[in-house]
Design a protein around this motif. Structure first.
Motif, mmCIF file in Angstrom:
data_model
loop_
_atom_site.group_PDB
_atom_site.id
_atom_site.type_symbol
_atom_site.label_atom_id
_atom_site.label_comp_id
_atom_site.label_asym_id
_atom_site.label_seq_id
_atom_site.Cartn_x
_atom_site.Cartn_y
_atom_site.Cartn_z
ATOM 1 N N TYR A 24 -13.516 21.672 -18.246
ATOM 2 C CA TYR A 24 -13.842 23.065 -18.540
ATOM 3 C C TYR A 24 -15.135 23.112 -19.365
ATOM 4 O O TYR A 24 -15.533 22.107 -19.952
ATOM 5 N N PRO A 25 -15.775 24.267 -19.437
ATOM 6 C CA PRO A 25 -16.939 24.391 -20.308
ATOM 7 C C PRO A 25 -16.512 24.357 -21.773
ATOM 8 O O PRO A 25 -15.316 24.439 -22.085
ATOM 9 N N LEU A 26 -17.465 24.226 -22.685
ATOM 10 C CA LEU A 26 -17.151 24.257 -24.106
ATOM 11 C C LEU A 26 -16.423 25.559 -24.438
ATOM 12 O O LEU A 26 -16.806 26.630 -23.961
ATOM 13 N N PRO A 27 -15.385 25.506 -25.260
ATOM 14 C CA PRO A 27 -14.555 26.688 -25.529
ATOM 15 C C PRO A 27 -15.284 27.809 -26.268
ATOM 16 O O PRO A 27 -16.179 27.571 -27.073
ATOM 17 N N HIS A 28 -14.852 29.013 -25.974
ATOM 18 C CA HIS A 28 -15.262 30.221 -26.701
ATOM 19 C C HIS A 28 -16.772 30.441 -26.715
ATOM 20 O O HIS A 28 -17.319 30.939 -27.700
ATOM 21 N N GLN A 29 -17.425 30.069 -25.635
ATOM 22 C CA GLN A 29 -18.846 30.362 -25.478
ATOM 23 C C GLN A 29 -19.038 31.133 -24.174
ATOM 24 O O GLN A 29 -18.323 30.884 -23.193
ATOM 25 N N PRO A 30 -19.991 32.060 -24.117
ATOM 26 C CA PRO A 30 -20.247 32.755 -22.854
ATOM 27 C C PRO A 30 -20.640 31.755 -21.765
ATOM 28 O O PRO A 30 -21.411 30.828 -22.019
ATOM 29 N N VAL A 31 -20.086 31.935 -20.578
ATOM 30 C CA VAL A 31 -20.366 31.009 -19.477
ATOM 31 C C VAL A 31 -21.523 31.531 -18.638
ATOM 32 O O VAL A 31 -21.488 32.655 -18.138
ATOM 33 N N VAL A 32 -22.548 30.709 -18.492
ATOM 34 C CA VAL A 32 -23.667 31.042 -17.613
ATOM 35 C C VAL A 32 -23.245 30.822 -16.164
ATOM 36 O O VAL A 32 -23.417 31.682 -15.310
ATOM 37 N N LYS A 33 -22.650 29.655 -15.899
ATOM 38 C CA LYS A 33 -22.091 29.345 -14.582
ATOM 39 C C LYS A 33 -21.318 28.036 -14.671
ATOM 40 O O LYS A 33 -21.829 27.047 -15.206
#
Length: 263
Positions: A117-126
């Motif tokens: 998963y992407p780093l938690p609690h950050q807005p996802v660019v894509k």
């Protein structure tokens, strides 16, 4: 271990997802479950499953991700650069822990599925790419450069003792991967005001630098109920750091300096 929390403004659509199976006859198959999200499409996030023959793949998680991107699904988005644990670009959440994909081997993650998963609690660019604009702005806010009113010697560098150099040696090893800050619950809930472990570790590095002459000003800038004091010494940051640094200890020492100068 840091449990993953969904990035801001997103939720998992459990009905969606794709599965890409390994070629028939593969003997050492590993399943990778990867978070997928493209805000521009208006679709909900999903988890895609990919099966890889590990006999035809490099040992690291980053090797698997690049094989998937290059050979299975070119739309997968991720950041990577050095592949040596130096640049911090490939920071992501792997099996519930923030880490670097290039230094985490698939073998050390056991024999089950690998969830990425992407780093938690950050807005996802894509997909696995997060927006770290605020994170870097906080790093810039602590003025991470030498501030000295004394002119530099005309014939040599600004020197310091071996003991003084050792004080900044480990904090200087931070690669700004954001693993520590995005593993911190205080940062999750107060990221607009709390500087977070990475920025505060950088602040400490300059506060204790014997060549810097702005210690008072640096401490003044941190004297705020949120910028520094939201740290509750949970120690997630030290556990998550891929460079074995201890931001919580640095923050505690800054707090001690604050207390000492009030007496």
């Amino acid at each position: 271990m840091v449990e993953f929390a969904l990035p801001k403004n997103s939720r998992i659509d459990k009905s969606a997802g794709k599965t890409h199976a390994a070629q028939a006859g593969a003997k050492r198959v590993r399943r990778f479950r990867i978070y997928r999200f493209d805000p521009s499409t208006g679709e909900n996030p999903r988890v895609d499953t990919f099966e890889l023959d590990m006999d035809r793949c490099g040992p690291m998680v980053l090797d698997a991700l690049l094989k998937i991107k290059n050979e299975v699904d070119s739309s997968l988005s991720l950041r990577r650069s050095c592949r040596e644990g130096i640049c911090g670009s490939c920071a992501m959440n792997i099996n519930g822990q923030n880490t670097l994909a290039c230094t985490r081997s698939c073998e050390e993650l056991g024999s089950g599925d690998i969830s990425i998963y992407p780093l938690p609690h950050q807005p996802v660019v894509k997909d696995l790419v997060t927006d770290l604009t605020n994170f870097y702005a906080q790093y810039a806010a602590i003025k991470p450069w030498l501030q000295s009113r004394t002119p530099a010697p005309p014939d040599r560098e600004r020197l310091q003792s071996k003991e003084d150099q050792e004080k900044i040696d480990r904090p200087s090893a931070c690669i700004l991967c954001a693993c520590c800050s995005t593993s911190c619950p205080s940062y999750w809930w107060n990221s607009e005001r709390y500087l977070g472990p990475a920025a505060l570790l950088a602040a400490y590095r300059w506060i204790v630098d014997s060549r810097d002459e702005s210690t008072g000003e640096r401490l003044d800038a941190l004297e705020d109920p949120f910028r520094l004091y939201r740290c509750h010494t949970i120690m997630n940051c030290a556990e998550a750091c891929p460079k074995d640094l201890n931001p919580a200890k640095a923050i505690a020492e800054i707090k001690q300096m604050m207390a000492e100068r009030q007496h």
